[in-house]
Motif scaffolding. Structure first.
Motif, PDB file in Angstrom:
ATOM      1  N   ILE A 196       0.859  -1.183   0.000  1.00  0.00           N
ATOM      2  CA  ILE A 196       0.000   0.000   0.000  1.00  0.00           C
ATOM      3  C   ILE A 196       0.894   1.231   0.000  1.00  0.00           C
ATOM      4  O   ILE A 196       1.854   1.319   0.772  1.00  0.00           O
ATOM      5  CB  ILE A 196      -0.907   0.006   1.245  1.00  0.00           C
TER       6      ILE A 196
ATOM      7  N   TRP B 146       6.212   2.379   0.618  1.00  0.00           N
ATOM      8  CA  TRP B 146       5.194   1.355   0.397  1.00  0.00           C
ATOM      9  C   TRP B 146       5.196   0.466   1.620  1.00  0.00           C
ATOM     10  O   TRP B 146       6.243   0.119   2.155  1.00  0.00           O
ATOM     11  CB  TRP B 146       5.535   0.537  -0.840  1.00  0.00           C
TER      12      TRP B 146
ATOM     13  N   SER C  38       0.668  -4.862   3.676  1.00  0.00           N
ATOM     14  CA  SER C  38      -0.510  -4.962   4.543  1.00  0.00           C
ATOM     15  C   SER C  38      -0.507  -6.255   5.369  1.00  0.00           C
ATOM     16  O   SER C  38      -1.253  -6.369   6.335  1.00  0.00           O
ATOM     17  CB  SER C  38      -1.783  -4.888   3.710  1.00  0.00           C
TER      18      SER C  38
END
Length: 85
Positions: A2, A8, A11
Motif C-alpha cells: 500500500i 510502500w 498490509s
C-alpha cells in the motif's frame, strides 16, 4: 503493498520499502511487455492518484510516445537502472 506518503507498506507483514513501486514497474514490463500508460500503472499498483503514478514513471528514463492524454511509456531493455533501484 500500500502506498504511504514516503514509502510502500506491506498490509500483511507491515514492513516498509521505498523502492517497491519502482520494482513493480519492471515487473509489469516483464509480465505484459510493450508500452505502459499512466492508467495501466494506476490499475496495476492500485493507485487512485494519477499524479502519484506520473511521479513514479518520471523516475525512469523511459522513451515516451503520444501526447499528454494518450502518452505511453516504453521500456528499453538492458538500459542501466541500477542507480534508481
Amino acid at each position: 503493498m500500500i502506498k504511504t506518503r514516503l514509502s510502500w507498506r506491506c498490509s500483511i507483514c507491515e514492513k516498509s520499502s521505498k523502492n517497491a513501486g519502482s520494482l513493480a514497474v519492471f515487473e509489469w514490463f516483464l509480465l505484459f511487455g510493450g508500452a505502459m500508460s499512466n492508467q495501466q500503472l494506476r490499475k496495476f499498483l492500485h493507485l487512485t492518484n494519477g499524479h502519484t503514478a506520473y511521479r513514479i514513471l518520471q523516475k525512469f528514463e523511459f522513451d515516451k510516445t503520444g501526447g499528454s492524454k494518450n502518452r505511453k511509456y516504453l521500456h528499453t531493455p538492458y538500459r542501466d537502472k541500477s542507480s534508481i533501484l
